[in-house]
Design an enzyme around this catalytic site. Structure first.
Site, PDB file in Angstrom:
ATOM      1  N   GLU A 140      -9.205  42.571   6.983  1.00  0.00           N
ATOM      2  CA  GLU A 140      -9.213  42.043   5.667  1.00  0.00           C
ATOM      3  C   GLU A 140     -10.026  43.423   4.986  1.00  0.00           C
ATOM      4  O   GLU A 140     -10.281  44.178   5.113  1.00  0.00           O
ATOM      5  CB  GLU A 140     -10.365  40.868   5.666  1.00  0.00           C
TER       6      GLU A 140
ATOM      7  N   GLU B  20      -0.020  39.539  13.136  1.00  0.00           N
ATOM      8  CA  GLU B  20       0.860  39.497  13.794  1.00  0.00           C
ATOM      9  C   GLU B  20       1.538  40.310  12.666  1.00  0.00           C
ATOM     10  O   GLU B  20       2.346  41.002  13.531  1.00  0.00           O
ATOM     11  CB  GLU B  20       1.271  37.553  13.095  1.00  0.00           C
TER      12      GLU B  20
HETATM   13  N1  THU Z   1      -4.932  35.311   9.716  1.00  0.00           N
HETATM   14  C1  THU Z   1      -3.727  35.443  10.389  1.00  0.00           C
HETATM   15  O1  THU Z   1      -4.449  37.102  11.449  1.00  0.00           O
HETATM   16  N2  THU Z   1      -2.846  35.317  10.807  1.00  0.00           N
HETATM   17  C2  THU Z   1      -2.488  34.953  10.223  1.00  0.00           C
HETATM   18  O2  THU Z   1      -1.004  34.066  10.779  1.00  0.00           O
HETATM   19  C3  THU Z   1      -2.937  33.291   9.177  1.00  0.00           C
HETATM   20  C4  THU Z   1      -3.919  34.431   9.322  1.00  0.00           C
HETATM   21  C5  THU Z   1      -5.599  35.783   9.109  1.00  0.00           C
HETATM   22  C6  THU Z   1      -5.849  36.283   7.927  1.00  0.00           C
HETATM   23  C7  THU Z   1      -7.469  36.590   7.199  1.00  0.00           C
HETATM   24  O3  THU Z   1      -7.797  37.327   7.524  1.00  0.00           O
HETATM   25  C8  THU Z   1      -8.369  35.104   8.136  1.00  0.00           C
HETATM   26  O4  THU Z   1      -7.199  34.937   8.782  1.00  0.00           O
HETATM   27  C9  THU Z   1      -8.618  33.808   7.402  1.00  0.00           C
HETATM   28  O5  THU Z   1      -7.599  33.843   6.098  1.00  0.00           O
END
Ligand code: THU
Length: 157
Positions: free
Chosen positions: A64, A75
């Site tokens: 993030e 992913e």
């Molecule tokens: N996130 C993922 O890593 N993969 C996904 O398919 C959906 C969301 C992450 C993005 C963000 O850092 C956190 O989960 C909350 O949305």
């Protein structure tokens, strides 16, 4: 007018032990990959693991950023890392797992739309089905190909 249907088949497992050895290894790698998550804003930690045609497993975790769109999902981190490090290899399978405060979600976390689109691209590039394994502590889902989680895939350009 004709009514049409799209049918989606998938497998549900109740534990890792039920998975075939290769799938179990990938699912465990996705769970381990959660350690690399940097999620100070959402507190939602996601790990992913991609199996390549050379047998290697490449991992990713969500990253993030204070400027929100600059972050990336687990992913896509895994797939882009695989694409960059092993450009000649196909991604045959990808697993993901997520949780917060050190515990996995009970039901599997499901990939966001953008990650599904990127999966579709690598599947199309390889010409082979890419299976998608979603790992929760109480259930594991396996989809045999990306089409099953992204019907009517856009790949027309
Ligand atoms: N996130 C993922 O890593 N993969 C996904 O398919 C959906 C969301 C992450 C993005 C963000 O850092 C956190 O989960 C909350 O949305």
């Amino acid at each position: 007018m004709t009514e049409k249907n799209i049918r989606i088949d998938y497998l549900e497992f109740s534990s890792m032990e039920e998975l075939a050895p290769e799938d179990r290894e990938l699912a465990l790698a996705a769970v381990q990959a959660i350690k690399g998550s940097y999620a100070p804003y959402s507190g939602f930690n996601v790990g992913a693991a991609a199996r390549l045609s050379n047998g290697r497993i490449v991992i990713g975790a969500n990253q993030e950023n204070a400027a929100f769109p600059s972050g990336l999902c687990a992913e896509r981190t895994a797939m882009f890392s695989a694409g960059a490090s092993y450009p000649g290899e196909d991604i045959l399978s990808i697993a993901l797992a997520a949780g917060s405060d050190g515990s996995l979600t009970h039901d599997p976390a499901t990939p966001c739309g953008a990650c599904r689109q990127v999966m579709a691209q690598y599947q199309s590039k390889s010409g082979k089905p890419m299976s998608v394994i979603m790992v929760g502590s109480g259930k594991i889902w396996k989809f045999e190909k990306v089409d099953d989680i992204l019907p009517l895939i856009f790949d027309s350009i």
